[in-house]
Design an enzyme around this catalytic site. Structure first.
Site, mmCIF file in Angstrom:
data_model
loop_
_atom_site.group_PDB
_atom_site.id
_atom_site.type_symbol
_atom_site.label_atom_id
_atom_site.label_comp_id
_atom_site.label_asym_id
_atom_site.label_seq_id
_atom_site.Cartn_x
_atom_site.Cartn_y
_atom_site.Cartn_z
ATOM 1 N N HIS A 180 2.123 1.750 -6.353
ATOM 2 C CA HIS A 180 0.819 2.354 -6.097
ATOM 3 C C HIS A 180 0.787 3.338 -4.923
ATOM 4 C CE1 HIS A 180 -3.437 2.482 -6.928
ATOM 5 N NE2 HIS A 180 -3.734 2.210 -5.673
ATOM 6 N N SER A 203 -6.414 6.559 -6.508
ATOM 7 C CA SER A 203 -6.876 5.180 -6.499
ATOM 8 C C SER A 203 -8.408 5.085 -6.398
ATOM 9 C CB SER A 203 -6.176 4.432 -5.370
ATOM 10 O OG SER A 203 -6.427 3.064 -5.451
#
Ligand SMILES: *[C@@H]1O[C@H](CO)[C@@H](O)[C@H](O)[C@H]1NC(C)=O
Ligand SMILES: *[C@@H]1O[C@H](CO)[C@@H](O)[C@H](O)[C@H]1NC(C)=O
Length: 403
Positions: free
Chosen positions: A377, A170
């Site tokens: 995620h 990320s």
């Protein structure tokens, strides 16, 4: 879920947290008590508990920030792990020795180095005595142009190697793109970068509150200045207690935990996070970030560009020689790359990553996790299925590349 509903629920969460009687927690239930024992574990304590050798190292950046990074020393080639936004080196250890990438890499013989960016709980000091305003006057750009280069140089020097392998998640990919664009000499210091859930352009982010935050961005910026609020989402003991309570398997309030994880991360099935670890996990995020970093992400969402921080026309002219901040030139990235993304990810969206991939010139592998897997995620680091979907493929890739 619409915004009003989302906001109401967030309010309820905060409200319950305020009025909850946390003092009685320990008497109630042994699971909570056990969770409380590890709630404040830091990276060294995790490693000690798992019986791994561990070292702490201090890296000082060119601009004077002191970063504490951690190492599981091994004879093999160095691998550097770079955490996501508001997170820390703990993220590579929370799932326990059998499911944590750091431990698995060490077991496979790699010399594991875990990074901590400026502003998180391990890297909050500076060589000079700075005020909070000065200390938190940075965005993720400085993590890419200062923290990563200093850490890479430190590791290469300590290990007498010419290159290392980079694994980022990320924001850990965002700052990699920034480093290799603005300080391209660092491309040569990395033999391969594995980028999990890459984030650069964020045109299509699905996070429920981002529209709202973006709309009030100017007000938010002024408020942060006025209120002297330069750090947001800092690690907070009371919030940790709250999470231990509501994220517990047997809690009647468990729906609050589920709603929060859906709202913030798009997780529909809470069992996709390992339930026994959930309280520990929830207690370790967030670990603090600068308000300016958050604003930088919001600016990029608003402007639909992967650009440098917007300081307003006057200062932009001074810093960048143009009214508008320039975009990061990702075509300067030369390091061989593996991108791994999931079609169910709200933050590393398919269309945005496809766009990024077309601009990059050195993508060797592009791995897409099918929508039907419903892999969100934070599961790239915290998911119950992380071993099968991420960790094992990552380690076999390293072995196949003879790294
Ligand atoms: C994001 O939006 C901008 C402006 O509309 C556009 O130029 C750019 O190509 C878009 N990028 C992606 C990844 O959709
Ligand atoms: C994703 O999985 C579904 C169901 O297994 C399959 O029908 C589809 O073709 C897959 N998509 C891709 C892009 O592989």
């Amino acid at each position: 879920m619409n915004f009003r509903c989302a906001l109401t629920i967030q309010f309820v969460i905060i409200f319950c947290f305020r009025s909850g009687d946390t003092s009685k927690l320990q008497d109630h239930d042994t699971a909570v008590r056990k969770a409380l024992a590890v709630i404040n574990f830091d990276t060294l304590q995790f490693l000690k508990k798992y019986n791994y050798e561990a070292e702490r190292h201090k890296v000082v950046t060119e601009d004077g920030y002191i970063l504490n990074i951690f190492r599981i020393p091994r004879k093999g080639p160095p691998v550097m792990l770079v955490h996501g936004i508001g997170d820390s080196s703990d993220s590579w250890l929370v799932l326990g020795p059998k499911n944590s990438l750091a431990c698995l890499l060490a077991d496979a013989g790699y010399d594991v180095w875990m990074f901590n960016s400026r502003g998180n709980k391990y890297s909050k000091t500076h060589v000079r005595d700075l005020s909070n305003k000065e200390l938190f006057d940075f965005t993720f750009e400085e993590m890419g142009t200062q923290d990563l280069p200093a850490t890479i140089d430190y590791i290469l020097k300590r290990t007498s190697r010419k290159k290392l392998t980079y694994i980022g998640f990320s924001q850990g990919t965002t700052i990699f793109f920034i480093m290799c664009s603005l300080r391209p000499e660092y491309n040569d210091k990395i033999n391969h970068a594995i980028l999990l859930a890459p984030v650069a352009w964020i045109n299509h982010t699905k996070f429920a509150l981002i529209e709202f935050f973006t709309e009030i961005l100017d007000g938010l910026t002024a408020f942060s200045e006025g209120a002297g609020l330069y750090e947001v989402f800092a690690a907070n003991h009371l919030l940790n207690l709250y999470h231990v309570k509501v994220c517990n398997v047997n809690s009647v309030l468990r729906f609050l935990c589920e709603i929060e994880y859906y709202l913030n991360y798009g997780i529909r099935e809470i069992t996709n996070l390992p339930s026994a670890k959930l309280p520990t996990l929830a207690s370790h995020i967030p670990a603090g970030l600068s308000a300016k970093s958050l604003f930088h992400f919001l600016q990029n969402y608003k402007n639909k560009r992967f650009q440098r921080f917007d300081n307003g026309k006057l200062k932009n002219q001074m810093l960048y020689n143009s009214d508008r901040p320039p975009e990061y030139d990702v075509s300067r990235i030369k390091t061989p790359l593996t991108l791994m993304m999931s079609e169910s990810d709200w933050f590393s969206n398919v269309e945005d990553v496809e766009y990024l991939r077309r601009k990059l010139k050195s993508v060797d592998n592009f791995i897409v996790i099918n929508k039907t897997v419903d892999f969100t995620h934070i599961e790239f680091v915290y998911g119950s299925r992380v071993n099968v979907i991420v960790n094992r493929p990552v380690i076999s890739l390293l072995q196949r590349l003879h790294l």
